[in-house]
Design a protein around this motif. Structure first.
Motif, PDB file in Angstrom:
ATOM      1  N   ALA A  44      45.270  30.834  32.166  1.00  0.00           N
ATOM      2  CA  ALA A  44      44.655  31.133  33.464  1.00  0.00           C
ATOM      3  C   ALA A  44      44.031  32.124  33.786  1.00  0.00           C
ATOM      4  O   ALA A  44      42.579  32.105  34.167  1.00  0.00           O
ATOM      5  CB  ALA A  44      45.634  30.927  34.491  1.00  0.00           C
ATOM      6  N   TRP A  45      44.427  33.276  33.249  1.00  0.00           N
ATOM      7  CA  TRP A  45      43.633  34.624  33.190  1.00  0.00           C
ATOM      8  C   TRP A  45      42.295  34.564  32.337  1.00  0.00           C
ATOM      9  O   TRP A  45      41.325  34.995  32.789  1.00  0.00           O
ATOM     10  CB  TRP A  45      44.444  35.752  32.809  1.00  0.00           C
ATOM     11  N   GLY A  46      42.500  33.936  31.132  1.00  0.00           N
ATOM     12  CA  GLY A  46      41.467  33.590  29.998  1.00  0.00           C
ATOM     13  C   GLY A  46      40.339  32.815  30.774  1.00  0.00           C
ATOM     14  O   GLY A  46      39.106  33.164  30.685  1.00  0.00           O
ATOM     15  N   ILE A  47      40.718  31.715  31.499  1.00  0.00           N
ATOM     16  CA  ILE A  47      39.651  31.052  31.950  1.00  0.00           C
ATOM     17  C   ILE A  47      38.701  31.752  33.348  1.00  0.00           C
ATOM     18  O   ILE A  47      37.703  31.551  33.409  1.00  0.00           O
ATOM     19  CB  ILE A  47      40.020  29.690  32.542  1.00  0.00           C
ATOM     20  N   LEU A  48      39.695  32.335  34.053  1.00  0.00           N
ATOM     21  CA  LEU A  48      38.952  33.359  35.053  1.00  0.00           C
ATOM     22  C   LEU A  48      38.105  34.184  34.514  1.00  0.00           C
ATOM     23  O   LEU A  48      36.925  34.512  35.164  1.00  0.00           O
ATOM     24  CB  LEU A  48      40.267  34.008  35.933  1.00  0.00           C
ATOM     25  N   THR A  49      38.444  35.000  33.347  1.00  0.00           N
ATOM     26  CA  THR A  49      37.548  35.754  32.987  1.00  0.00           C
ATOM     27  C   THR A  49      36.414  35.237  32.353  1.00  0.00           C
ATOM     28  O   THR A  49      35.400  35.604  32.507  1.00  0.00           O
ATOM     29  CB  THR A  49      38.501  36.532  31.681  1.00  0.00           C
ATOM     30  N   GLY A  64      35.834  37.552  40.702  1.00  0.00           N
ATOM     31  CA  GLY A  64      36.172  38.495  39.531  1.00  0.00           C
ATOM     32  C   GLY A  64      36.992  39.684  39.503  1.00  0.00           C
ATOM     33  O   GLY A  64      37.430  40.262  38.904  1.00  0.00           O
ATOM     34  N   GLN A  65      37.135  39.770  41.016  1.00  0.00           N
ATOM     35  CA  GLN A  65      38.052  40.906  41.449  1.00  0.00           C
ATOM     36  C   GLN A  65      39.520  40.793  41.001  1.00  0.00           C
ATOM     37  O   GLN A  65      40.358  41.605  40.881  1.00  0.00           O
ATOM     38  CB  GLN A  65      37.906  41.176  43.006  1.00  0.00           C
ATOM     39  N   ILE A  66      39.917  39.307  40.895  1.00  0.00           N
ATOM     40  CA  ILE A  66      41.142  38.899  40.349  1.00  0.00           C
ATOM     41  C   ILE A  66      41.504  39.497  39.106  1.00  0.00           C
ATOM     42  O   ILE A  66      42.642  39.745  38.451  1.00  0.00           O
ATOM     43  CB  ILE A  66      41.269  37.549  40.651  1.00  0.00           C
ATOM     44  N   VAL A  67      40.311  39.557  38.156  1.00  0.00           N
ATOM     45  CA  VAL A  67      40.510  39.848  36.789  1.00  0.00           C
ATOM     46  C   VAL A  67      41.345  40.881  36.477  1.00  0.00           C
ATOM     47  O   VAL A  67      42.550  41.040  35.746  1.00  0.00           O
ATOM     48  CB  VAL A  67      39.351  39.664  35.802  1.00  0.00           C
ATOM     49  N   GLY A  68      41.022  42.122  36.870  1.00  0.00           N
ATOM     50  CA  GLY A  68      41.737  43.387  36.654  1.00  0.00           C
ATOM     51  C   GLY A  68      43.272  43.495  37.229  1.00  0.00           C
ATOM     52  O   GLY A  68      44.066  43.843  36.527  1.00  0.00           O
ATOM     53  N   PRO A  69      43.574  43.186  38.439  1.00  0.00           N
ATOM     54  CA  PRO A  69      44.821  43.187  38.840  1.00  0.00           C
ATOM     55  C   PRO A  69      45.892  42.072  38.078  1.00  0.00           C
ATOM     56  O   PRO A  69      46.937  42.464  37.766  1.00  0.00           O
ATOM     57  CB  PRO A  69      44.917  42.949  40.359  1.00  0.00           C
ATOM     58  N   ALA A  70      45.137  41.265  37.704  1.00  0.00           N
ATOM     59  CA  ALA A  70      46.069  40.118  37.009  1.00  0.00           C
ATOM     60  C   ALA A  70      46.415  40.554  35.510  1.00  0.00           C
ATOM     61  O   ALA A  70      47.529  40.351  35.091  1.00  0.00           O
ATOM     62  CB  ALA A  70      45.218  38.788  36.863  1.00  0.00           C
ATOM     63  N   ILE A  71      45.515  40.990  34.782  1.00  0.00           N
ATOM     64  CA  ILE A  71      46.031  41.662  33.488  1.00  0.00           C
ATOM     65  C   ILE A  71      46.817  43.010  33.544  1.00  0.00           C
ATOM     66  O   ILE A  71      47.637  43.328  32.623  1.00  0.00           O
ATOM     67  CB  ILE A  71      44.611  41.843  32.729  1.00  0.00           C
TER      68      ILE A  71
END
Length: 487
Positions: A44-49, A64-71
């Motif tokens: 899911a994170w990979g698709i978001l990225t 795109g702001q979700i990418v950083g906090p997710a990882i």
């Protein structure tokens, strides 16, 4: 002629010490089972990225702001939570997550390696505490002790993680990253195949893939939006080339089974299907190494990578996780790896003086099984052979593998269908990770290269070792024995 060597009563040979390889396999299996339940979150994170970062398919600053906090937070916390739960259930899971937050806040990099250490450590701490106070809590104080024990121990672990463990792990991570980046910058990254390909065949792939390449790949993806590390051990190309060579130039047994293995390996992503072919002709590992190196070289040339770890390593997973602008490099790397492995393996098979591959396969199978078995002609108290006793009153058969979700699942499904065709419906057949096989299992089926690890976890169980989870003489014999018992 029955092959008693395949049925091993480890309760009678429990003095045999597990090999170093078995211990490493167990460690890799533990790492895998921290990662595997959370693969969906990683994808899911990979698709978001791939979609929303500035270089993605549809850049979107808000999403795109979700990418950083997710990882930074989500994925490491999931790993630590899962690792703690594996050691001490729900209480261990909570302790693992508490410890991980100290690592995360106290470091400047995504703490995947740290989470895979601190999670089990937190679980171990609370498990030992619970054992210490077992049966010593006054009636009525159970809840307050349980809650405050996690609170106080978790507080201590969180502070220690922030001040000490985190900085140490960050330093180790940076050193390891620098070493592998040096391979990238000097063009020597393909040399990793010299380690990767033999390790895969020996069922050690999860140690390096889940334990090293995945964390490094995720870390690099934060900065570059992709990583080549996700491809260095999971490329389905070499396995495809090997199986194609056996399909065209192998002996009778290979030509009969390799085409089906191609479908399951390349499309389904279960790489274990080609391992028996390499073990049958060990010299073909040269073709696998050459193909793996060629694939990595092509990925490097095109500066190609994936946005997350492909699990399973099928061509569909590769294409789904390929970011924009990388399809040519990814597809070329897979095809070149397949072509090189095919060419080298074909030459090896053509020059092989032993043309009777079916006899060679049977010989190597019998040899490996005789080395694993002890007391081949042992008789139990009733005078029955160990093999006959092993199939009496069987109600549950467990297929086991490294992660419990790939080759064992395939083997269990196939064997269950064969039982049903014989009219045998009262035997439960399921698949598990080796360490998770239920105690009430009557028979455990594992690949011969995992037998030592199975013995470590289940000394008192009868274990059948096989070369292939699909078509193996030992499974055919077991099927015949079960059919005879039901008559």
């Amino acid at each position: 002629m029955t092959n008693v060597a395949n049925v091993q009563d480890y309760g009678q040979s429990g003095d045999k010490k597990p090999s170093v390889r078995a211990k490493i396999q167990a460690m890799g299996g533990f790492l895998t089972n921290m990662v595997l339940p959370n693969i969906g979150a990683f994808i899911a994170w990979g698709i978001l990225t791939a979609l929303f970062i500035p270089t993605g398919w549809i850049p979107n600053e808000d999403l795109g702001q979700i990418v950083g906090p997710a990882i930074t937070y989500l994925l490491p916390l999931l790993l630590a939570y899962t690792g703690g739960r594996m050691i001490a259930g729900q209480r261990g899971a909570v302790m693992g997550a508490i410890g991980a937050i100290g690592l995360i806040v106290g470091s400047d990099i995504p703490m995947f390696l740290g989470a895979m250490i601190i999670g089990p450590l937190g679980g171990y701490a609370i498990k030992k505490f619970d054992q210490l106070i077992e049966n010593r809590i006054p009636a009525g104080f159970e809840m307050i002790v349980n809650n405050f024990s996690i609170g106080i121990l978790g507080f201590g672990l969180m502070i220690i993680s922030y001040l000490f463990i985190g900085p140490v792990i960050q330093s180790l991570n940076e050193a390891m990253t620098a070493a592998i980046q040096a391979l990238v910058s000097t063009g020597f990254l393909p040399l990793l195949s010299i380690v990767n390909e033999p390790a895969k065949v020996l069922f050690l792939n999860n140690v390096i893939d889940q334990g090293i390449y995945y964390p490094l790949g995720l870390q690099e993806t934060v900065e570059a939006g992709k990583s080549i590390f996700f491809t260095v051990a999971s490329n389905p190309g070499p396995g495809l080339g090997l199986l194609l060579a056996f399909t065209l130039f192998g002996g009778k047994i290979a030509r009969r089974t390799a085409p089906g293995a191609i479908v399951i390996h390349f499309l389904g992503g279960i790489h274990e299907l080609y391992f028996p072919y390499v073990l049958m002709k060990p010299l073909t590992i040269i073709g696998m190494i050459a193909g793996g190196m060629s694939g990595i070289a092509v990925f490097s040339f095109f500066d190609a990578g994936l946005v997350a770890g492909p699990s399973p390593g099928s061509i569909f997973a590769y294409l789904a996780l390929t970011p924009r602008g990388n399809f040519l490099g990814i597809i070329s790397g897979v095809l070149v790896a397949a072509a090189v492995t095919f060419a080298v393996t074909s030459v090896i098979l053509k020059l092989d003086k032993n043309k009777d591959e079916e006899a060679d396969f049977s010989s190597s199978l019998a040899k490996s099984q005789s080395m694993k078995a002890e007391g081949k002609q042992l008789m139990n108290f009733s005078g029955e052979t160990a093999e006959a006793a092993a199939t009496k009153n069987v109600s549950k058969i467990s297929f086991a593998c490294d992660a419990g979700a790939g080759s064992s699942a395939l083997g269990a499904t196939t064997f269950r269908k064969k039982l049903q065709k014989k009219g045998i419906t009262d035997i439960e057949v399921k698949h598990y990770r080796i360490e998770d096989v239920p105690e009430h299992s009557d028979i455990i089926v594992v690949h011969k290269n995992l037998s030592d690890r199975a013995r470590m976890a289940h000394e008192d169980k009868r274990i059948i070792t096989i070369e292939s989870y699909l078509n193996d003489p030992s499974l055919d014999e077991l099927l015949d024995q079960l059919e005879q018992e039901k008559k």
